[in-house]
Design a protein around this motif. Structure first.
Motif, PDB file in Angstrom:
ATOM      1  N   UNK B 156     -19.410   5.666   7.249  1.00 35.05           N
ATOM      2  CA  UNK B 156     -19.377   4.271   6.537  1.00 35.05           C
ATOM      3  C   UNK B 156     -17.914   4.170   5.816  1.00 35.05           C
ATOM      4  N   UNK B 157     -17.036   4.603   6.096  1.00 33.17           N
ATOM      5  CA  UNK B 157     -15.769   4.707   5.350  1.00 33.17           C
ATOM      6  C   UNK B 157     -15.060   3.206   5.382  1.00 33.17           C
ATOM      7  N   UNK B 158     -14.221   2.603   4.385  1.00 36.36           N
ATOM      8  CA  UNK B 158     -13.403   1.749   4.674  1.00 36.36           C
ATOM      9  C   UNK B 158     -12.180   2.222   4.113  1.00 36.36           C
ATOM     10  N   UNK B 159     -11.193   2.111   5.062  1.00 34.68           N
ATOM     11  CA  UNK B 159      -9.889   2.818   4.983  1.00 34.68           C
ATOM     12  C   UNK B 159      -8.991   1.653   5.150  1.00 34.68           C
ATOM     13  N   UNK B 160      -8.044   1.478   4.030  1.00 27.95           N
ATOM     14  CA  UNK B 160      -7.169   0.287   4.228  1.00 27.95           C
ATOM     15  C   UNK B 160      -5.819   0.821   3.682  1.00 27.95           C
ATOM     16  N   UNK B 161      -4.651   0.387   4.521  1.00 27.28           N
ATOM     17  CA  UNK B 161      -3.199   0.839   4.168  1.00 27.28           C
ATOM     18  C   UNK B 161      -2.208  -0.141   3.857  1.00 27.28           C
ATOM     19  N   UNK B 162      -1.732  -0.275   2.845  1.00 28.21           N
ATOM     20  CA  UNK B 162      -0.481  -1.386   2.720  1.00 28.21           C
ATOM     21  C   UNK B 162       0.788  -0.549   2.887  1.00 28.21           C
ATOM     22  N   UNK B 163       1.654  -1.125   3.401  1.00 29.87           N
ATOM     23  CA  UNK B 163       2.941  -0.343   3.596  1.00 29.87           C
ATOM     24  C   UNK B 163       3.980  -1.165   4.102  1.00 29.87           C
ATOM     25  N   UNK B 164       5.097  -0.535   4.135  1.00 28.36           N
ATOM     26  CA  UNK B 164       6.483  -1.429   4.819  1.00 28.36           C
ATOM     27  C   UNK B 164       6.768  -0.799   6.227  1.00 28.36           C
ATOM     28  N   UNK B 165       5.944  -0.056   6.632  1.00 26.13           N
ATOM     29  CA  UNK B 165       6.489   0.549   7.959  1.00 26.13           C
ATOM     30  C   UNK B 165       6.566  -0.424   8.945  1.00 26.13           C
ATOM     31  N   UNK B 166       5.687  -1.299   9.047  1.00 27.57           N
ATOM     32  CA  UNK B 166       5.589  -2.101   9.933  1.00 27.57           C
ATOM     33  C   UNK B 166       6.181  -3.411   9.968  1.00 27.57           C
ATOM     34  N   UNK B 167       6.201  -4.180   8.807  1.00 33.81           N
ATOM     35  CA  UNK B 167       6.571  -5.438   8.580  1.00 33.81           C
ATOM     36  C   UNK B 167       7.898  -5.428   7.459  1.00 33.81           C
ATOM     37  N   UNK B 168       8.456  -4.182   6.987  1.00 30.48           N
ATOM     38  CA  UNK B 168       9.223  -4.253   6.026  1.00 30.48           C
ATOM     39  C   UNK B 168       8.608  -4.494   4.646  1.00 30.48           C
ATOM     40  N   UNK B 169       9.673  -4.716   3.663  1.00 28.72           N
ATOM     41  CA  UNK B 169       9.029  -5.014   2.365  1.00 28.72           C
ATOM     42  C   UNK B 169       8.602  -6.428   2.107  1.00 28.72           C
ATOM     43  N   UNK B 170       7.349  -6.555   2.615  1.00 26.58           N
ATOM     44  CA  UNK B 170       6.672  -7.886   2.723  1.00 26.58           C
ATOM     45  C   UNK B 170       5.876  -8.075   1.539  1.00 26.58           C
ATOM     46  N   UNK B 179       9.834  -7.910  -3.996  1.00 27.15           N
ATOM     47  CA  UNK B 179       9.146  -7.072  -2.948  1.00 27.15           C
ATOM     48  C   UNK B 179       9.032  -5.670  -3.629  1.00 27.15           C
ATOM     49  N   UNK B 180       7.672  -5.397  -3.635  1.00 24.25           N
ATOM     50  CA  UNK B 180       7.426  -3.977  -4.028  1.00 24.25           C
ATOM     51  C   UNK B 180       8.067  -2.747  -3.248  1.00 24.25           C
ATOM     52  N   UNK B 181       8.586  -2.044  -3.957  1.00 27.05           N
ATOM     53  CA  UNK B 181       9.527  -0.874  -3.258  1.00 27.05           C
ATOM     54  C   UNK B 181       9.198   0.602  -3.852  1.00 27.05           C
ATOM     55  N   UNK B 182       8.203   0.490  -4.561  1.00 24.80           N
ATOM     56  CA  UNK B 182       7.939   2.025  -5.235  1.00 24.80           C
ATOM     57  C   UNK B 182       7.028   2.826  -4.218  1.00 24.80           C
ATOM     58  N   UNK B 183       6.656   2.290  -3.120  1.00 23.40           N
ATOM     59  CA  UNK B 183       5.804   3.102  -2.184  1.00 23.40           C
ATOM     60  C   UNK B 183       6.198   2.775  -0.758  1.00 23.40           C
ATOM     61  N   UNK B 184       6.163   3.862  -0.018  1.00 25.62           N
ATOM     62  CA  UNK B 184       6.211   3.731   1.500  1.00 25.62           C
ATOM     63  C   UNK B 184       4.768   2.900   1.906  1.00 25.62           C
ATOM     64  N   UNK B 185       3.788   3.824   1.368  1.00 23.95           N
ATOM     65  CA  UNK B 185       2.308   3.368   1.719  1.00 23.95           C
ATOM     66  C   UNK B 185       1.486   3.653   0.935  1.00 23.95           C
TER      67      UNK B 185
END
Lengths: 174, 307
Positions: B156-170, B179-185
């Motif tokens: 019963x996990x909900x796992x969500x990741x936001x990041x720049x790896x796939x679509x750049x600094x969007x 664009x937020x740039x303090x994190x990769x994900x």
């Protein structure tokens, strides 16, 4: 079995070993971090993990130049052939207190890792720290060995999906 | 295990059902229809979608699909919950996608459940909702495509990741418009009952916060845990995140003394041949070595106060 369990403590024990057995290499201001030479993964290893209390502490560098390692006194207990031996690392002063780890080796294999000194001697703290010791792998993980069911990551495009781990999982049988 | 992958909403939704029954495949067909319907209403890439027309002022909210109102209300809730780090108008343009995708995953999961399935895993382009389990969810390494930076396990996990790896600094920081740039994900694991819609939207907001605020924010949310990967590859996480790691596992996790930010928490690996995948665990020694003279230290207690 015991051996099987622990041969694999390698990475973590490697932390300990590198900290304890090669202090002369990190004397001065060299960072305490060493990437896994020859491990085939290039970048993931040179990172500092900042665990509990995250978000509140000031930035920790990558571990270097903090002067927290005690004198490089660790000396492997003399081993006879492939016999079991124990190696104690230096006591390292973390921000939560001193930590010392002991590694048991059978020949060149690590068979056990024991924390012999905890940040505090308080029983509860020790229990907590003991439970907390298994943490995240600091290395990038080979997906093949991870036996995962799905991947969470930045949202891929339809094109990106084709190259993604998730697409490989979706193609897999079973 | 029944698996299905459906390209929709500009990404691919993936389904895995461990306990398929006679109702599963019909449910998957309904889910696929539902997802394409959501896309038709909410896509910002379709000029004729309700959202596009609403954004251009060609359609009144009252004339939109009724779910548009619901979604926009949810977006405002998330904005309030995240100190304004989420908006349905990033860059000034109506775009509730930050809520819609995770919501679509949640809708799909709900339809699977209604069909009788109890052991399933739904991913919408990398945002994952599981039921039953345990399931093992890899977290993509943002710096090394095809590799993982962690593995989480549980039911019963909900796992969500936001990041720049796939679509750049969007992802824009609503407070700066940049664009937020303090994190990769930034990965969030939802508390039971939080659901992937909220978890996903929160992950987007937390990404915009940057690492310090995001981790502090997540730590204040009961049951929510976060894993952040910084631009230099450094990983940081909330104190409870290790509770989602596999209890014992192959090579995907290991031990590291990481209760602090000191050198021991640094990452390294042992060169050479000692990296046999197998379970690895640390055995707390029953006796501290004598004569170390270490005194009790209350700092660690506060550091673990959430436990």
């Amino acid at each position: 079995m015991r051996r099987a369990v622990v041969t694999s403590a390698a990475t973590a024990a490697g932390v300990v070993l590198l900290l304890s057995l090669k202090p002369h290499q990190s004397a001065g201001n060299a960072p305490m971090i060493s990437s896994g030479a020859g491990a085939g993964s290039d970048s993931g290893s040179a990172s500092a993990a900042t665990g509990p209390g995250s978000g509140t502490a000031s930035g920790s560098g990558a571990g270097g130049a903090t002067g927290t390692v005690s004198s490089p006194s660790a000396a492997p207990v003399p081993a006879s052939g492939g016999a079991t031996r124990k190696v104690s690392g230096d006591t390292v002063n973390t921000r939560y207190g001193p930590v010392q780890v002991q590694v048991t080796l059978a020949g060149s294999r690590i068979t056990a890792v024991d924390v012999v000194k905890y940040p505090t001697e308080d029983r509860r703290d020790r229990e907590i720290n003991g439970n907390a010791l298994p943490v995240l792998n600091q290395e990038a993980i080979s997906a093949q060995s991870a036996q995962i069911d799905a991947v969470s990551g930045a949202t891929y495009t339809s094109d990106g999906y084709v190259r993604s781990l998730q697409s490989a999982l979706d193609r897999a049988k079973g | 295990m029944l698996r299905h992958a459906e390209p929709v909403m500009g990404t691919v939704f993936s389904f895995a059902v461990r306990d398929p029954g006679p109702g599963t495949e019909p449910a998957l067909r309904r889910i696929v229809e539902r997802l394409h319907r959501i896309d038709a209403v909410f896509s910002t890439y379709r000029p004729e979608s309700d959202i596009s027309r609403l954004g251009r002022g060609e359609l009144a909210l009252a004339d939109c699909d009724p779910e548009v109102r619901t979604v926009l209300a949810a977006c405002r809730e998330v904005a309030a919950e995240t100190d304004g780090h989420f908006t349905e108008r990033p860059g000034g343009r109506l775009d509730p996608s930050g809520w819609v995708k995770g919501w679509a995953v949640e809708e799909a999961a709900g339809l699977l459940r209604a069909s009788g399935a109890r052991q399933y895993c739904v991913s919408g382009g990398g945002d994952v909702q599981t039921s039953g389990g345990p399931w093992r969810i890899g977290v993509a390494d943002p710096r090394q495509p095809g590799r993982l930076t962690a593995v989480l396990s549980g039911g019963d996990l909900a796992v969500a990741t936001s990041g720049t790896a796939e679509r750049g600094a969007h992802i824009l920081d609503p407070h700066t418009g940049r664009p937020a740039d303090g994190l990769l994900s930034l990965t969030l694991v939802g508390a039971p009952g939080t659901g992937i819609a909220r978890t996903d939207a929160w992950a987007t907001a937390a990404f915009a916060m940057g690492p310090d605020r995001a981790l502090a924010w997540a730590a204040r949310r009961p049951g929510i845990e976060a894993l952040a990967v910084l631009p230099d590859g450094t990983k940081r996480w909330t104190p409870g995140l290790p509770g989602h790691l596999p209890p014992s596992g192959p090579a995907d996790w290991q031990l590291a003394a990481s209760w602090g930010q000191g050198p021991l928490s640094s990452a390294l690996t042992l060169p050479g041949a000692l990296s046999t995948p197998s379970s690895a665990r640390i055995r707390p020694c029953s006796e501290a070595s004598a004569g170390d003279g270490s005194s009790s230290n209350s700092r660690s207690r506060s550091a673990w106060s959430r436990r």
